[in-house]
Design an enzyme around this catalytic site. Sequence first.
Site, PDB file in Angstrom:
ATOM      1  N   SER A 148       0.873  -1.185   0.000  1.00  0.00           N
ATOM      2  CA  SER A 148       0.000   0.000   0.000  1.00  0.00           C
ATOM      3  C   SER A 148       0.901   1.223   0.000  1.00  0.00           C
ATOM      4  O   SER A 148       2.082   1.124   0.366  1.00  0.00           O
ATOM      5  CB  SER A 148      -0.839  -0.006   1.292  1.00  0.00           C
ATOM      6  OG  SER A 148      -1.401   1.259   1.548  1.00  0.00           O
ATOM      7  N   TYR A 161      -2.266  -0.730  10.359  1.00  0.00           N
ATOM      8  CA  TYR A 161      -2.222  -0.989   8.910  1.00  0.00           C
ATOM      9  C   TYR A 161      -0.885  -0.538   8.324  1.00  0.00           C
ATOM     10  O   TYR A 161      -0.225  -1.268   7.582  1.00  0.00           O
ATOM     11  CB  TYR A 161      -3.380  -0.226   8.243  1.00  0.00           C
ATOM     12  CG  TYR A 161      -3.546  -0.507   6.766  1.00  0.00           C
ATOM     13  CD1 TYR A 161      -4.115  -1.700   6.328  1.00  0.00           C
ATOM     14  CD2 TYR A 161      -3.143   0.414   5.814  1.00  0.00           C
ATOM     15  CE1 TYR A 161      -4.276  -1.955   4.971  1.00  0.00           C
ATOM     16  CE2 TYR A 161      -3.297   0.164   4.458  1.00  0.00           C
ATOM     17  CZ  TYR A 161      -3.866  -1.026   4.043  1.00  0.00           C
ATOM     18  OH  TYR A 161      -4.020  -1.284   2.697  1.00  0.00           O
TER      19      TYR A 161
HETATM   20  N1  LIG Z   1      -8.638  -0.558  -1.399  1.00  0.00           N
HETATM   21  C1  LIG Z   1      -7.572   0.197  -1.243  1.00  0.00           C
HETATM   22  O1  LIG Z   1      -7.659   1.426  -1.296  1.00  0.00           O
HETATM   23  C2  LIG Z   1      -6.217  -0.417  -1.018  1.00  0.00           C
HETATM   24  C3  LIG Z   1      -5.101   0.426  -1.113  1.00  0.00           C
HETATM   25  C4  LIG Z   1      -3.831  -0.109  -0.927  1.00  0.00           C
HETATM   26  C5  LIG Z   1      -3.684  -1.449  -0.648  1.00  0.00           C
HETATM   27  N2  LIG Z   1      -4.778  -2.249  -0.559  1.00  0.00           N
HETATM   28  C6  LIG Z   1      -4.548  -3.651  -0.245  1.00  0.00           C
HETATM   29  O2  LIG Z   1      -5.071  -4.467  -1.260  1.00  0.00           O
HETATM   30  C7  LIG Z   1      -5.457  -5.729  -0.713  1.00  0.00           C
HETATM   31  C8  LIG Z   1      -6.879  -6.043  -1.132  1.00  0.00           C
HETATM   32  O3  LIG Z   1      -7.707  -5.032  -0.593  1.00  0.00           O
HETATM   33  P1  LIG Z   1      -9.174  -4.695  -1.138  1.00  0.00           P
HETATM   34  O4  LIG Z   1      -9.286  -3.223  -1.164  1.00  0.00           O
HETATM   35  O5  LIG Z   1      -9.477  -5.487  -2.359  1.00  0.00           O
HETATM   36  O6  LIG Z   1     -10.016  -5.208   0.120  1.00  0.00           O
HETATM   37  P2  LIG Z   1     -11.330  -6.106   0.265  1.00  0.00           P
HETATM   38  O7  LIG Z   1     -11.746  -5.941   1.680  1.00  0.00           O
HETATM   39  O8  LIG Z   1     -12.304  -5.816  -0.824  1.00  0.00           O
HETATM   40  O9  LIG Z   1     -10.751  -7.582   0.016  1.00  0.00           O
HETATM   41  C9  LIG Z   1      -9.902  -8.181   0.964  1.00  0.00           C
HETATM   42  C10 LIG Z   1      -9.804  -9.651   0.642  1.00  0.00           C
HETATM   43  O10 LIG Z   1      -8.971 -10.273   1.635  1.00  0.00           O
HETATM   44  C11 LIG Z   1      -9.660 -11.403   2.139  1.00  0.00           C
HETATM   45  N3  LIG Z   1      -9.218 -11.699   3.508  1.00  0.00           N
HETATM   46  C12 LIG Z   1      -9.266 -10.904   4.608  1.00  0.00           C
HETATM   47  N4  LIG Z   1      -8.789 -11.575   5.674  1.00  0.00           N
HETATM   48  C13 LIG Z   1      -8.416 -12.803   5.233  1.00  0.00           C
HETATM   49  C14 LIG Z   1      -7.845 -13.948   5.850  1.00  0.00           C
HETATM   50  N5  LIG Z   1      -7.580 -13.978   7.169  1.00  0.00           N
HETATM   51  N6  LIG Z   1      -7.585 -15.037   5.087  1.00  0.00           N
HETATM   52  C15 LIG Z   1      -7.869 -15.028   3.765  1.00  0.00           C
HETATM   53  N7  LIG Z   1      -8.412 -13.983   3.117  1.00  0.00           N
HETATM   54  C16 LIG Z   1      -8.685 -12.882   3.852  1.00  0.00           C
HETATM   55  C17 LIG Z   1     -11.133 -11.024   2.060  1.00  0.00           C
HETATM   56  O11 LIG Z   1     -11.948 -12.161   2.110  1.00  0.00           O
HETATM   57  C18 LIG Z   1     -11.159 -10.366   0.687  1.00  0.00           C
HETATM   58  O12 LIG Z   1     -11.180 -11.353  -0.319  1.00  0.00           O
HETATM   59  C19 LIG Z   1      -5.250  -5.614   0.792  1.00  0.00           C
HETATM   60  O13 LIG Z   1      -4.018  -6.192   1.155  1.00  0.00           O
HETATM   61  C20 LIG Z   1      -5.223  -4.123   1.020  1.00  0.00           C
HETATM   62  O14 LIG Z   1      -4.495  -3.765   2.175  1.00  0.00           O
HETATM   63  C21 LIG Z   1      -6.041  -1.766  -0.737  1.00  0.00           C
END
Ligand SMILES: NC(=O)c1ccc[n+]([C@@H]2O[C@H](COP(=O)([O-])OP(=O)(O)OC[C@H]3O[C@@H](n4cnc5c(N)ncnc54)[C@H](O)[C@@H]3O)[C@@H](O)[C@H]2O)c1
Length: 255
Positions: A148, A161
């Site tokens: 991130s 985070y």
């Molecule tokens: N959305 C953003 O703005 C953003 C920005 C930077 C980084 N990210 C990163 O991208 C990644 C995906 O985020 P997203 O925005 O798609 O979030 P989201 O909440 O839509 O999806 C998260 C996914 O992780 C899975 N998950 C959570 N805990 C878990 C566990 N213990 N075991 C297995 N699966 C698990 C959930 O089921 C889901 O499929 C994350 O690592 C997040 O930190 C997101």
Amino acid sequence: MHDEFDLSGRVAVVTGGSRGIGRAIAEGLAGAGAAVVPAARTRGDVETVAETIREAGGEARAATVDVTDEDSVEALFEEAVDAFGGVDVVVNNAGVNPDPALGRPERVDLDDGFDSTVDVNLRGAFACAQASAEYLVDGGGSLINVASVGGLVGLPRQHPYVASKHGLVGLTKSMALDWAPEVRVNAIAPGYVATDLIEEAMENEDIRQSLLDRTPLERFADPDEIAGPAVFLASDAASYVTGSVLSVDGGWTSR
Ligand SMILES: NC(=O)c1ccc[n+]([C@@H]2O[C@H](COP(=O)([O-])OP(=O)(O)OC[C@H]3O[C@@H](n4cnc5c(N)ncnc54)[C@H](O)[C@@H]3O)[C@@H](O)[C@H]2O)c1
């Protein structure tokens, strides 16, 4: 002509592959020719993703995993090998960011806020890297950690985070050293992406506008915009790229 982005014959495991960025990455890798194993805790959701991939002519097997449970992580990679004969690409995408509104560091609950976040985002990613090592190191491969902008700079009110994502960037670099030359290890550092993860924060118009004001491209990313960078890092197009962090943040960290 050889298409260096072609992933035909490769097998990719994507954690958190049920929705958001993970789903987009799973579909993107499949679109580039990989057989994909999208994995998350709820079977129904990953089944839908696998089915979408198969309907589009790709290969996919849905799997369940809780990345905080080592037995479950081991079983995931065994299932991928059973289904497709190996693992070439691992995308550590599963992540959480519980209640960023908790605010100042002194208000963060160590068990519920700090440990639970680090358990998924950092320890879970490392557990997946460890469990996939034997397959990746044997056959070469690419490990991609979804970090991130919070892995590169501080973000207010998101201490667990940010700590977990800085840790993940550190792991990326040190695993790249130990696993070279067999495995390339890289991270993607997205900026704000329109997914469930940030939905609650975006309901606050002041927060939403201040994040947009801070983003040179003046918009949040679509999850599909993280898929292309993942295909690149998984593919031969990135054959000399390891230990790097690819910012996909609309210019956020350029300020
Ligand atoms: N959305 C953003 O703005 C953003 C920005 C930077 C980084 N990210 C990163 O991208 C990644 C995906 O985020 P997203 O925005 O798609 O979030 P989201 O909440 O839509 O999806 C998260 C996914 O992780 C899975 N998950 C959570 N805990 C878990 C566990 N213990 N075991 C297995 N699966 C698990 C959930 O089921 C889901 O499929 C994350 O690592 C997040 O930190 C997101």
